[in-house]
Design a protein around this motif. Structure first.
Motif, PDB file in Angstrom:
ATOM      1  N   ILE A  31       0.859  -1.204   0.000  1.00  0.00           N
ATOM      2  CA  ILE A  31       0.000   0.000   0.000  1.00  0.00           C
ATOM      3  C   ILE A  31       0.887   1.244   0.000  1.00  0.00           C
ATOM      4  O   ILE A  31       0.607   2.225  -0.692  1.00  0.00           O
ATOM      5  CB  ILE A  31      -0.978  -0.035   1.197  1.00  0.00           C
ATOM      6  N   ILE A  33       1.382   3.647   2.038  1.00  0.00           N
ATOM      7  CA  ILE A  33       1.005   4.873   2.761  1.00  0.00           C
ATOM      8  C   ILE A  33       0.708   4.471   4.206  1.00  0.00           C
ATOM      9  O   ILE A  33      -0.292   3.796   4.466  1.00  0.00           O
ATOM     10  CB  ILE A  33      -0.247   5.552   2.159  1.00  0.00           C
ATOM     11  N   LEU A  35      -0.460   6.079   6.482  1.00  0.00           N
ATOM     12  CA  LEU A  35      -1.738   6.633   6.965  1.00  0.00           C
ATOM     13  C   LEU A  35      -2.855   5.602   6.838  1.00  0.00           C
ATOM     14  O   LEU A  35      -3.809   5.607   7.607  1.00  0.00           O
ATOM     15  CB  LEU A  35      -2.130   7.841   6.126  1.00  0.00           C
ATOM     16  N   PHE A  36      -2.737   4.728   5.835  1.00  0.00           N
ATOM     17  CA  PHE A  36      -3.781   3.730   5.630  1.00  0.00           C
ATOM     18  C   PHE A  36      -3.450   2.407   6.303  1.00  0.00           C
ATOM     19  O   PHE A  36      -4.303   1.797   6.904  1.00  0.00           O
ATOM     20  CB  PHE A  36      -4.038   3.515   4.134  1.00  0.00           C
ATOM     21  N   GLN A 211     -12.158   5.509  18.037  1.00  0.00           N
ATOM     22  CA  GLN A 211     -12.900   6.380  17.136  1.00  0.00           C
ATOM     23  C   GLN A 211     -12.159   7.699  16.898  1.00  0.00           C
ATOM     24  O   GLN A 211     -12.145   8.223  15.787  1.00  0.00           O
ATOM     25  CB  GLN A 211     -14.285   6.654  17.701  1.00  0.00           C
ATOM     26  N   GLN A 212     -11.525   8.204  17.974  1.00  0.00           N
ATOM     27  CA  GLN A 212     -10.742   9.440  17.860  1.00  0.00           C
ATOM     28  C   GLN A 212      -9.631   9.237  16.818  1.00  0.00           C
ATOM     29  O   GLN A 212      -9.432  10.079  15.947  1.00  0.00           O
ATOM     30  CB  GLN A 212     -10.126   9.753  19.226  1.00  0.00           C
ATOM     31  N   TYR A 214      -9.547   6.942  14.436  1.00  0.00           N
ATOM     32  CA  TYR A 214     -10.130   6.691  13.119  1.00  0.00           C
ATOM     33  C   TYR A 214     -10.534   8.001  12.429  1.00  0.00           C
ATOM     34  O   TYR A 214     -10.211   8.225  11.260  1.00  0.00           O
ATOM     35  CB  TYR A 214     -11.352   5.779  13.286  1.00  0.00           C
ATOM     36  N   ALA A 215     -11.203   8.893  13.196  1.00  0.00           N
ATOM     37  CA  ALA A 215     -11.672  10.150  12.610  1.00  0.00           C
ATOM     38  C   ALA A 215     -10.503  11.038  12.184  1.00  0.00           C
ATOM     39  O   ALA A 215     -10.621  11.788  11.218  1.00  0.00           O
ATOM     40  CB  ALA A 215     -12.566  10.891  13.600  1.00  0.00           C
ATOM     41  N   SER A 216      -9.389  10.947  12.888  1.00  0.00           N
ATOM     42  CA  SER A 216      -8.235  11.779  12.534  1.00  0.00           C
ATOM     43  C   SER A 216      -7.293  11.067  11.572  1.00  0.00           C
ATOM     44  O   SER A 216      -6.234  11.586  11.254  1.00  0.00           O
ATOM     45  CB  SER A 216      -7.437  12.155  13.784  1.00  0.00           C
ATOM     46  N   LEU A 217      -7.679   9.883  11.126  1.00  0.00           N
ATOM     47  CA  LEU A 217      -6.864   9.064  10.231  1.00  0.00           C
ATOM     48  C   LEU A 217      -5.488   8.772  10.838  1.00  0.00           C
ATOM     49  O   LEU A 217      -4.471   8.825  10.176  1.00  0.00           O
ATOM     50  CB  LEU A 217      -6.726   9.750   8.867  1.00  0.00           C
ATOM     51  N   GLU A 218      -5.488   8.500  12.152  1.00  0.00           N
ATOM     52  CA  GLU A 218      -4.254   8.111  12.854  1.00  0.00           C
ATOM     53  C   GLU A 218      -4.273   6.584  12.939  1.00  0.00           C
ATOM     54  O   GLU A 218      -4.597   6.012  13.976  1.00  0.00           O
ATOM     55  CB  GLU A 218      -4.228   8.711  14.278  1.00  0.00           C
TER      56      GLU A 218
ATOM     57  N   ASN B 198      -7.768  18.678   8.682  1.00  0.00           N
ATOM     58  CA  ASN B 198      -7.239  17.321   8.858  1.00  0.00           C
ATOM     59  C   ASN B 198      -6.914  16.681   7.517  1.00  0.00           C
ATOM     60  O   ASN B 198      -5.817  16.165   7.309  1.00  0.00           O
ATOM     61  CB  ASN B 198      -8.262  16.473   9.634  1.00  0.00           C
ATOM     62  N   LYS B 202      -3.241  15.501   6.168  1.00  0.00           N
ATOM     63  CA  LYS B 202      -2.984  14.083   5.891  1.00  0.00           C
ATOM     64  C   LYS B 202      -2.567  13.878   4.438  1.00  0.00           C
ATOM     65  O   LYS B 202      -1.691  13.066   4.137  1.00  0.00           O
ATOM     66  CB  LYS B 202      -4.226  13.225   6.183  1.00  0.00           C
ATOM     67  N   SER B 281     -12.776  14.703  22.376  1.00  0.00           N
ATOM     68  CA  SER B 281     -13.357  14.947  21.055  1.00  0.00           C
ATOM     69  C   SER B 281     -12.754  13.981  20.054  1.00  0.00           C
ATOM     70  O   SER B 281     -11.555  13.730  20.059  1.00  0.00           O
ATOM     71  CB  SER B 281     -13.052  16.384  20.633  1.00  0.00           C
ATOM     72  N   THR B 282     -13.601  13.438  19.185  1.00  0.00           N
ATOM     73  CA  THR B 282     -13.072  12.551  18.145  1.00  0.00           C
ATOM     74  C   THR B 282     -12.971  13.296  16.815  1.00  0.00           C
ATOM     75  O   THR B 282     -12.388  12.791  15.873  1.00  0.00           O
ATOM     76  CB  THR B 282     -13.971  11.305  17.956  1.00  0.00           C
TER      77      THR B 282
END
Lengths: 254, 353
Positions: A31, A33, A35-36, A211-212, A214-218, B198, B202, B281-282
């Protein structure tokens, strides 16, 4: 332990783990990346960094507590209903449709229905209870029904007191099967608990931090929390299996 | 017998009078303030960090996932004060929920992002493209449709491109759009801050595609509606009973939201840190910078100015899709009234630092 046994008991699982990590690494490279899909190394670095943070222990502790509380409540109630169903056949017949419907109900339906009715942190407890209870009920009822009928007759013939029946006969007979079932259900409860935490937005929990991330793509943080959840499941399953060994050794001398 | 009856009657009347008087002047001890996670929460971050007690009243803050959860908290009476989409406030009021509009919290945080190489952008570029966005049957959809209608551009809900039209593809939330933008798999999308910041960060790190802001939807709205104001995206509402029993407390909180908007723009770091670490916060990333906070357009407005802007906004929505505000304009009792003295208040920082 001879060489063959060492290879079989330790070498084979290590090989499996190495293969898993190898496939993960190859996929991450393909892949390209992080990030993924970060590499196992990047994920482990993040995991060890998490181990140094206070919030990690608070979240894991809360998720563990939530899992154990919901699981115990489901188990205790399942015992009560299973004993009633075994003792009073009519009760068992009346209760069976409820148990069957709850057992075959898709987990996502349970989650969505609970969210329609309860929108608070208790939603996670209710979801876990509703999914785990029918599984536990069936497992306890099966264990009761698998008790040796000849031995049962013997307890009747010798007029055992109910305490003696329960503690010297039923519990030793049922425990191995019950604990095997419980160890499988318990690691499933960890997975379910994390999912319920994500969906019901429970604070200071493994699910919320997942979830935090996931939402920030961490993604490396998301995978680090996943490792924490997996280890938690292993730990609980291992503890139950250990308990099973101890009980079997005590009652059956094996 | 008659005397006994009169004494009893007198005692009953005294008790009733006392009970009524006490309930009339009762002050609440704790209030619950709800805000949806993400951009709207930025407007409450200052209060969340600095004010856990106001005038002897304990203040509990709760961040919820999104519009559905905030609507539920308001509808079932859990929230004494809440930030929610302005159209949702009207909808809940028209459904008979016990709320009043206090003021506007933010004036739009939506941006059109692109991975296309072109340096310039016009709405015509969207023809034959799929526009990926969130907020179906909510503010984002209304804003986008109004903008496209005004520009005479035809659109349709579709997952695939349609020649000569804009295909609108809706997602439940931005998490479905962000990875696609980062990979460069989609060309046009609408997101709100802080997701905008964000995704740009990214994408820069992944080096697969350059994600840039093609258009500010607030600007496009002004052009489309021929107004100088942006749309009042989120608002502060209060439970009727709290407004009646403790008007001064609500006024103070309203004033503090203005101070908060100044404080977070002066130095966002402590407030963003609080949102992420304490409120968990998410939707607010740890990497959010000042320009991202600025793009969230947190600018609380109260009094007649806010009322006029909201009424104008509702009139546009009514003509456009009346279901967005619950089928009709909310009546005059929707607005809590007063707070005109806050119209010219610009906020201070130092007193609360």
């Amino acid at each position: 332990m001879d060489k063959k046994r060492v290879l079989y008991n330790i070498g084979a699982p290590v090989l499996g783990l190495a293969l898993f990590i190898g496939i993960w690494y190859a996929l991450a490279q393909a892949i390209g990346i992080s990030l993924f899909l970060p590499t196992p190394g990047e994920t482990l670095v993040r995991f060890f960094k998490l181990l140094g943070e206070k919030k990690f222990y608070v979240a894991v502790g809360n998720t563990l507590l939530r899992t154990i509380l919901s699981f115990s409540a489901a188990f205790l109630l399942a015992c009560v209903f299973a004993v009633l169903s075994a003792k009073f056949r009519f009760f068992g017949k009346v209760f069976s449709p409820f148990a069957v419907v709850l057992r075959v109900l898709p987990t996502i339906s349970v989650i969505l229905l609970v969210f329609l009715l309860i929108r608070s942190r208790f939603a996670a407890y209710v979801i876990i209870f509703l999914v785990i209870f029918p599984m536990q009920y069936k497992s306890v009822l099966d264990a009761i029904e698998r008790v040796d009928p000849l031995l049962k007759e013997m307890t009747e013939a010798y007029r055992f007191s109910w305490q003696k029946k329960v503690f010297s006969f039923y519990i030793p007979q049922m425990t191995p099967a019950l604990l095997t079932g419980m160890s499988i259900t318990l690691s499933f409860t960890v997975k379910l608990c994390v999912a319920a935490e994500v969906l019901s937005y429970v604070g200071k929990s493994v699910g919320r931090y997942m979830q935090q991330a996931y939402a920030s793509l961490e993604t490396e943080t998301l995978l680090a929390w996943t490792i924490a959840a997996v280890l938690l499941g292993f730990l609980l399953e291992g503890l139950l299996l250990l308990l099973k060994k101890m009980i079997v050794r005590r009652y059956h001398g094996k | 017998m008659m005397r006994k009856f009169l004494v009893l009657l007198l005692v009953f009347m005294l008790t009733a009078t006392l009970a009524v008087s006490f309930s009339g002047c009762s002050h609440v001890e704790t209030i619950s303030v709800y805000a949806p996670d993400g951009g709207p929460a930025l407007g409450m971050a200052f209060l969340m960090k600095e004010f856990h007690e106001i005038d002897g009243v304990k203040v509990d803050y709760t961040l919820v996932k999104g519009a559905d959860e905030i609507a539920a908290a308001v509808a079932n009476g859990d929230a004494d004060l809440a930030i929610l989409p302005t159209n949702l406030a009207a909808k809940l009021y028209n459904e008979g929920k016990d709320i009043l509009f206090v003021g506007t919290n933010s004036h739009g945080l939506l941006y059109l992002l692109t991975t296309a190489a072109s340096e310039t952008f016009t709405l015509e570029d969207l023809k034959g493209e799929v526009l990926h966005l969130t907020g179906e049957s909510n503010t984002p959809e209304a804003v986008v449709r109004k903008i496209l209608d005004s520009a005479g551009i035809v659109y349709e809900k579709s997952d695939v491109p349609i020649a000569g039209k804009v295909a609108l593809k809706f997602y439940k939330d931005g998490s479905g759009i962000v990875p696609e933008l980062v990979k460069g798999a989609i060309r046009y999308a609408i997101l709100g801050e802080p997701a905008v910041s964000n995704v740009m960060q990214k994408a820069a790190a992944a080096k697969k595609a350059e994600v840039k802001i093609a258009a500010d939807l607030q600007e496009l709205w002004r052009t489309a509606t021929n107004t100088t104001e942006s749309y009042p995206q989120t608002s502060l509402v209060v439970k009727k009973s709290l407004w009646r029993s403790d008007k001064k407390l609500v006024e103070k909180i309203a004033k503090l939201t203005i101070d908060g908007s100044v404080a977070i723009l002066d130095d966002p770091t402590p407030y963003l840190g609080y949102l992420i670490e304490e409120m968990e916060s998410t939707q607010v990333p740890a990497t959010l910078k000042l320009e991202g906070v600025e793009r969230a357009n947190i600018s609380p407005t109260f009094g007649a100015t806010a009322k006029a802007a909201v009424e104008a906004y509702f009139n546009i929505l009514l003509a456009f899709d009346k279901d967005l505000i619950g089928g009709k304009l909310p009546d005059k009792n929707f607005y809590c009234g007063g707070l005109d003295e806050l119209q010219d208040y610009k906020g201070i920082i130092k007193a609360f630092a």
